[in-house]
Scaffold this motif. Structure first.
Motif, PDB file in Angstrom:
ATOM      1  N   SER A 132     -14.853 -10.505 -12.240  1.00  0.00           N
ATOM      2  CA  SER A 132     -14.738 -10.073 -11.454  1.00  0.00           C
ATOM      3  C   SER A 132     -13.711  -9.105 -10.654  1.00  0.00           C
ATOM      4  CB  SER A 132     -15.966 -10.590 -10.345  1.00  0.00           C
ATOM      5  OG  SER A 132     -15.180 -11.914  -9.664  1.00  0.00           O
ATOM      6  N   TYR A 133     -14.086  -8.952  -9.599  1.00  0.00           N
ATOM      7  CA  TYR A 133     -12.817  -8.183  -8.935  1.00  0.00           C
ATOM      8  C   TYR A 133     -11.875  -9.198  -7.821  1.00  0.00           C
ATOM      9  CZ  TYR A 133     -12.628  -4.117 -11.410  1.00  0.00           C
ATOM     10  OH  TYR A 133     -11.651  -3.290 -12.951  1.00  0.00           O
ATOM     11  N   VAL A 134     -11.348  -9.684  -7.413  1.00  0.00           N
ATOM     12  CA  VAL A 134     -11.114 -10.588  -6.439  1.00  0.00           C
ATOM     13  C   VAL A 134     -10.240 -10.334  -5.668  1.00  0.00           C
ATOM     14  CG1 VAL A 134     -10.925 -12.758  -7.725  1.00  0.00           C
ATOM     15  CG2 VAL A 134      -8.971 -11.685  -7.278  1.00  0.00           C
ATOM     16  N   VAL A 135      -9.668  -8.845  -5.750  1.00  0.00           N
ATOM     17  CA  VAL A 135      -9.791  -7.445  -4.428  1.00  0.00           C
ATOM     18  C   VAL A 135     -10.436  -6.708  -4.319  1.00  0.00           C
ATOM     19  CG1 VAL A 135      -7.091  -7.442  -5.265  1.00  0.00           C
ATOM     20  CG2 VAL A 135      -8.369  -6.597  -5.963  1.00  0.00           C
ATOM     21  N   ALA A 136      -9.811  -5.509  -2.900  1.00  0.00           N
ATOM     22  CA  ALA A 136     -10.453  -4.952  -2.023  1.00  0.00           C
ATOM     23  C   ALA A 136      -9.796  -3.544  -2.366  1.00  0.00           C
ATOM     24  CB  ALA A 136     -10.815  -5.563  -1.179  1.00  0.00           C
ATOM     25  N   GLY A 137     -10.269  -2.889  -2.552  1.00  0.00           N
ATOM     26  CA  GLY A 137     -10.060  -1.061  -2.868  1.00  0.00           C
ATOM     27  C   GLY A 137      -9.555  -0.637  -1.665  1.00  0.00           C
ATOM     28  N   LEU A 138      -8.571  -0.139  -1.254  1.00  0.00           N
ATOM     29  CA  LEU A 138      -8.115   0.603   0.324  1.00  0.00           C
ATOM     30  C   LEU A 138      -7.759   1.873  -0.663  1.00  0.00           C
ATOM     31  CD1 LEU A 138      -8.347   0.493   3.038  1.00  0.00           C
ATOM     32  CD2 LEU A 138      -5.591   0.282   2.813  1.00  0.00           C
ATOM     33  N   ASN A 139      -8.457   3.353  -0.047  1.00  0.00           N
ATOM     34  CA  ASN A 139      -8.173   4.628   0.249  1.00  0.00           C
ATOM     35  C   ASN A 139      -8.127   4.968   2.332  1.00  0.00           C
ATOM     36  OD1 ASN A 139      -7.940   5.495  -2.355  1.00  0.00           O
ATOM     37  ND2 ASN A 139     -10.015   4.936  -2.362  1.00  0.00           N
ATOM     38  N   VAL A 140      -7.157   6.085   1.341  1.00  0.00           N
ATOM     39  CA  VAL A 140      -7.294   6.831   3.111  1.00  0.00           C
ATOM     40  C   VAL A 140      -6.516   8.246   3.192  1.00  0.00           C
ATOM     41  CG1 VAL A 140      -5.728   6.222   5.730  1.00  0.00           C
ATOM     42  CG2 VAL A 140      -5.829   4.454   4.070  1.00  0.00           C
ATOM     43  N   PHE A 141      -7.572   8.607   4.105  1.00  0.00           N
ATOM     44  CA  PHE A 141      -8.057  10.219   3.890  1.00  0.00           C
ATOM     45  C   PHE A 141      -7.795  10.700   5.639  1.00  0.00           C
ATOM     46  CE2 PHE A 141     -10.071   8.989   0.416  1.00  0.00           C
ATOM     47  CZ  PHE A 141      -9.515   9.182  -0.309  1.00  0.00           C
ATOM     48  N   LEU A 142      -6.449  10.902   6.017  1.00  0.00           N
ATOM     49  CA  LEU A 142      -6.480  11.858   7.405  1.00  0.00           C
ATOM     50  C   LEU A 142      -5.753  13.380   7.119  1.00  0.00           C
ATOM     51  CD1 LEU A 142      -4.141   8.562   8.726  1.00  0.00           C
ATOM     52  CD2 LEU A 142      -6.317   8.504   8.929  1.00  0.00           C
ATOM     53  N   LYS A 143      -6.943  13.802   8.713  1.00  0.00           N
ATOM     54  CA  LYS A 143      -6.567  15.015   8.683  1.00  0.00           C
ATOM     55  C   LYS A 143      -7.038  15.934  10.084  1.00  0.00           C
ATOM     56  CE  LYS A 143     -10.478  15.692   5.190  1.00  0.00           C
ATOM     57  NZ  LYS A 143     -11.512  15.959   4.625  1.00  0.00           N
ATOM     58  N   ASN A 144      -5.869  17.068   9.506  1.00  0.00           N
ATOM     59  CA  ASN A 144      -5.590  17.634  10.861  1.00  0.00           C
ATOM     60  C   ASN A 144      -4.770  17.169  12.128  1.00  0.00           C
ATOM     61  OD1 ASN A 144      -7.619  19.899  10.668  1.00  0.00           O
ATOM     62  ND2 ASN A 144      -9.197  18.171  11.276  1.00  0.00           N
ATOM     63  N   ILE A 145      -3.796  16.618  11.331  1.00  0.00           N
ATOM     64  CA  ILE A 145      -2.626  15.687  11.383  1.00  0.00           C
ATOM     65  C   ILE A 145      -1.615  16.545  11.810  1.00  0.00           C
ATOM     66  CG2 ILE A 145      -0.640  13.933  11.299  1.00  0.00           C
ATOM     67  CD1 ILE A 145      -3.516  12.666  11.074  1.00  0.00           C
ATOM     68  N   PRO A 146      -0.955  16.709  12.866  1.00  0.00           N
ATOM     69  CA  PRO A 146       0.156  17.595  14.258  1.00  0.00           C
ATOM     70  C   PRO A 146       0.738  18.118  12.684  1.00  0.00           C
ATOM     71  CG  PRO A 146      -0.539  16.400  15.476  1.00  0.00           C
ATOM     72  CD  PRO A 146      -1.258  15.663  14.280  1.00  0.00           C
ATOM     73  N   SER A 147       1.382  19.715  12.742  1.00  0.00           N
ATOM     74  CA  SER A 147       2.767  19.302  11.779  1.00  0.00           C
ATOM     75  C   SER A 147       3.583  19.236  12.443  1.00  0.00           C
ATOM     76  CB  SER A 147       2.342  21.279  11.988  1.00  0.00           C
ATOM     77  OG  SER A 147       3.179  21.855  13.237  1.00  0.00           O
ATOM     78  N   ASP A 148       4.171  18.352  13.447  1.00  0.00           N
ATOM     79  CA  ASP A 148       5.629  17.862  13.816  1.00  0.00           C
ATOM     80  C   ASP A 148       5.340  16.655  13.269  1.00  0.00           C
ATOM     81  OD1 ASP A 148       3.669  17.059  15.703  1.00  0.00           O
ATOM     82  OD2 ASP A 148       4.986  16.803  17.279  1.00  0.00           O
ATOM     83  N   VAL A 149       4.767  15.732  12.379  1.00  0.00           N
ATOM     84  CA  VAL A 149       4.492  14.625  12.746  1.00  0.00           C
ATOM     85  C   VAL A 149       4.970  14.759  11.099  1.00  0.00           C
ATOM     86  CG1 VAL A 149       3.413  12.861  11.697  1.00  0.00           C
ATOM     87  CG2 VAL A 149       2.489  13.779  13.245  1.00  0.00           C
TER      88      VAL A 149
END
Length: 169
Positions: A50-67
Motif C-alpha cells: 500500500s502507499y505509505v505517502v500522500a500525494g500533493l498537487n497545488v493549483f493557484l489562480k489569478n496571481i498578480p502579474s508582477d509575481v
C-alpha cells in the motif's frame, strides 16, 4: 523500485527507518506482515503493498502579474517510516516550488510526502515579486495529509489568497 529521494539503509533491520527530507517525485509502497515459521522449510505468503505517502498537487489562480515565483509550504509532517510500518522522526516542513503554466495558473508537479503529524496542517504560500519583495500568506487547515490519498489544493488570489482543498482516495 524507490527513487533516490528516500534514504533507505543498505542492509535494513526492523528498527531502521526510511527518511524523506522534503518531497519525492515518485510514490513509495510498502507491505508489512508478521509471520511465524515454526520449523517449516517452505513458507509461502502474500504481502499486500500500500502507499505509505500522500500525494500533493497545488493549483493557484489569478496571481498578480508582477509575481515572478511562487512557493507553497506544508507542515507538520512525519519525516521517517520504520520498517515495522510506524511513522516518526522530527516534524518536517516541505516546500514545493510552483511554475507558471500555459493556462496562466501557478501549479506544482505531483509530489509525494509522508503523512501529516498532527490533526491540523499549516499551509504557507509565498509570492516573490519583480521588485524583490515577498508576500507570505498562511492558513491552518483542520485536515492532514494521509497516506494513500492525494491532497489537491486550489487557491485564488483576490487581494489575499483563498485556499480550498479536497482529498481524493
Amino acid at each position: 523500485g524507490h527513487s533516490e529521494d528516500y534514504r533507505i539503509p543498505e542492509e535494513p533491520s526492523l528498527d531502521d527507518v526510511i527518511n524523506l527530507e522534503g518531497t519525492a517525485d515518485v510514490p513509495l509502497m510498502m507491505g508489512v506482515k508478521n509471520i511465524e515459521i515454526d520449523g517449516e522449510e517452505n513458507v509461502s505468503m502474500e504481502i499486500a503493498l500500500s502507499y505509505v505517502v500522500a500525494g500533493l498537487n497545488v493549483f493557484l489562480k489569478n496571481i498578480p502579474s508582477d509575481v515572478t515565483a511562487v512557493s507553497f509550504g506544508l507542515s507538520p509532517l512525519y519525516s521517517s517510516l520504520s520498517f515495522a510500518g510506524e511513522y516518526g522522526g522530527a516534524s518536517s516542513t516541505v516546500v514545493a516550488s510552483c511554475f507558471l503554466s500555459e493556462e496562466d495558473e501557478w501549479k506544482s508537479d505531483s509530489l509525494y510526502i509522508f503523512p501529516g503529524k498532527a490533526t491540523e496542517t499549516l499551509f504557507s504560500i509565498v509570492f516573490e515579486k519583480k521588485d524583490g519583495s515577498k508576500n507570505k500568506y498562511e492558513y491552518v487547515c483542520s485536515k492532514s495529509p494521509e497516506s494513500g490519498r492525494f491532497f489537491n489544493l486550489t487557491g485564488n488570489y483576490h487581494e489575499g489568497v483563498f485556499v480550498t482543498g479536497n482529498i481524493i482516495g
